[in-house]
Scaffold this motif. Structure first.
Motif, PDB file in Angstrom:
ATOM      1  N   UNK A 203      -1.112 -10.994  -1.945  1.00  0.00           N
ATOM      2  CA  UNK A 203      -1.060 -10.194  -0.724  1.00  0.00           C
ATOM      3  C   UNK A 203      -0.449  -8.828  -1.009  1.00  0.00           C
ATOM      4  N   UNK A 204       0.610  -8.805  -1.803  1.00  0.00           N
ATOM      5  CA  UNK A 204       1.252  -7.544  -2.186  1.00  0.00           C
ATOM      6  C   UNK A 204       0.256  -6.628  -2.893  1.00  0.00           C
ATOM      7  N   UNK A 205      -0.483  -7.177  -3.850  1.00  0.00           N
ATOM      8  CA  UNK A 205      -1.449  -6.370  -4.595  1.00  0.00           C
ATOM      9  C   UNK A 205      -2.596  -5.898  -3.710  1.00  0.00           C
ATOM     10  N   UNK A 206      -3.017  -6.718  -2.758  1.00  0.00           N
ATOM     11  CA  UNK A 206      -4.078  -6.310  -1.833  1.00  0.00           C
ATOM     12  C   UNK A 206      -3.625  -5.129  -0.983  1.00  0.00           C
ATOM     13  N   UNK A 207      -2.400  -5.174  -0.502  1.00  0.00           N
ATOM     14  CA  UNK A 207      -1.864  -4.058   0.289  1.00  0.00           C
ATOM     15  C   UNK A 207      -1.747  -2.805  -0.558  1.00  0.00           C
ATOM     16  N   UNK A 208      -1.267  -2.958  -1.773  1.00  0.00           N
ATOM     17  CA  UNK A 208      -1.103  -1.807  -2.664  1.00  0.00           C
ATOM     18  C   UNK A 208      -2.451  -1.159  -2.979  1.00  0.00           C
ATOM     19  N   UNK A 209      -3.466  -1.970  -3.262  1.00  0.00           N
ATOM     20  CA  UNK A 209      -4.800  -1.423  -3.531  1.00  0.00           C
ATOM     21  C   UNK A 209      -5.375  -0.748  -2.297  1.00  0.00           C
ATOM     22  N   UNK A 210      -5.097  -1.289  -1.128  1.00  0.00           N
ATOM     23  CA  UNK A 210      -5.567  -0.701   0.117  1.00  0.00           C
ATOM     24  C   UNK A 210      -4.973   0.690   0.311  1.00  0.00           C
ATOM     25  N   UNK A 211      -3.691   0.834   0.033  1.00  0.00           N
ATOM     26  CA  UNK A 211      -3.025   2.124   0.215  1.00  0.00           C
ATOM     27  C   UNK A 211      -3.452   3.148  -0.815  1.00  0.00           C
ATOM     28  N   UNK A 212      -3.815   2.728  -2.012  1.00  0.00           N
ATOM     29  CA  UNK A 212      -4.233   3.673  -3.049  1.00  0.00           C
ATOM     30  C   UNK A 212      -5.560   4.336  -2.702  1.00  0.00           C
ATOM     31  N   UNK A 213      -6.327   3.741  -1.812  1.00  0.00           N
ATOM     32  CA  UNK A 213      -7.603   4.309  -1.406  1.00  0.00           C
ATOM     33  C   UNK A 213      -7.470   5.352  -0.319  1.00  0.00           C
ATOM     34  N   UNK A 214      -6.260   5.867  -0.070  1.00  0.00           N
ATOM     35  CA  UNK A 214      -6.001   6.874   0.967  1.00  0.00           C
ATOM     36  C   UNK A 214      -6.389   6.396   2.357  1.00  0.00           C
ATOM     37  N   UNK A 215      -6.208   5.089   2.615  1.00  0.00           N
ATOM     38  CA  UNK A 215      -6.523   4.531   3.926  1.00  0.00           C
ATOM     39  C   UNK A 215      -5.261   3.938   4.523  1.00  0.00           C
ATOM     40  N   UNK A 216      -4.265   4.757   4.705  1.00  0.00           N
ATOM     41  CA  UNK A 216      -2.995   4.274   5.250  1.00  0.00           C
ATOM     42  C   UNK A 216      -3.138   3.919   6.728  1.00  0.00           C
ATOM     43  N   UNK A 217      -2.596   2.804   7.070  1.00  0.00           N
ATOM     44  CA  UNK A 217      -2.586   2.342   8.455  1.00  0.00           C
ATOM     45  C   UNK A 217      -1.132   2.072   8.817  1.00  0.00           C
ATOM     46  N   UNK A 218      -0.719   2.445  10.012  1.00  0.00           N
ATOM     47  CA  UNK A 218       0.682   2.309  10.400  1.00  0.00           C
ATOM     48  C   UNK A 218       1.196   0.880  10.267  1.00  0.00           C
ATOM     49  N   UNK A 219       0.410  -0.093  10.591  1.00  0.00           N
ATOM     50  CA  UNK A 219       0.865  -1.475  10.554  1.00  0.00           C
ATOM     51  C   UNK A 219       1.148  -1.955   9.138  1.00  0.00           C
ATOM     52  N   UNK A 220       0.600  -1.292   8.144  1.00  0.00           N
ATOM     53  CA  UNK A 220       0.839  -1.701   6.762  1.00  0.00           C
ATOM     54  C   UNK A 220       2.233  -1.285   6.292  1.00  0.00           C
ATOM     55  N   UNK A 221       2.841  -0.308   6.918  1.00  0.00           N
ATOM     56  CA  UNK A 221       4.128   0.179   6.456  1.00  0.00           C
ATOM     57  C   UNK A 221       5.210  -0.887   6.510  1.00  0.00           C
ATOM     58  N   UNK A 222       5.203  -1.712   7.544  1.00  0.00           N
ATOM     59  CA  UNK A 222       6.201  -2.783   7.648  1.00  0.00           C
ATOM     60  C   UNK A 222       6.021  -3.783   6.514  1.00  0.00           C
ATOM     61  N   UNK A 223       4.788  -4.142   6.238  1.00  0.00           N
ATOM     62  CA  UNK A 223       4.523  -5.086   5.135  1.00  0.00           C
ATOM     63  C   UNK A 223       4.888  -4.451   3.798  1.00  0.00           C
ATOM     64  N   UNK A 224       4.553  -3.189   3.625  1.00  0.00           N
ATOM     65  CA  UNK A 224       4.869  -2.501   2.373  1.00  0.00           C
ATOM     66  C   UNK A 224       6.376  -2.441   2.156  1.00  0.00           C
TER      67      UNK A 224
END
Length: 56
Positions: free
Chosen positions: A22-43
């Motif tokens: 799950x951590x790696x999935x979130x990290x890969x998601x953010x590297x694609x310049x697709x930041x979403x506010x809800x991901x910040x808490x998980x990050x």
């Protein structure tokens, strides 16, 4: 994104393995310049859990 990663993997030997995926999935998601506010808490949570592997 997380559901797709988990679905392709199937089962996990330990809870740590699932958490890492799950951590790696979130990290890969953010590297694609697709930041979403809800991901910040998980990050932030994963940054605490994996502080030695996380470059904020």
């Amino acid at each position: 994104m997380i559901r797709k990663s988990i679905k392709t993997r199937g089962s996990f030997p330990t809870e740590d393995a699932a958490t890492k995926l799950i951590y790696l999935a979130i990290r890969n998601f953010e590297e694609g310049d697709r930041n979403v506010r809800k991901w910040f808490a998980a990050r932030n949570h994963f940054a605490i859990m994996f502080e030695d592997r996380f470059n904020a």
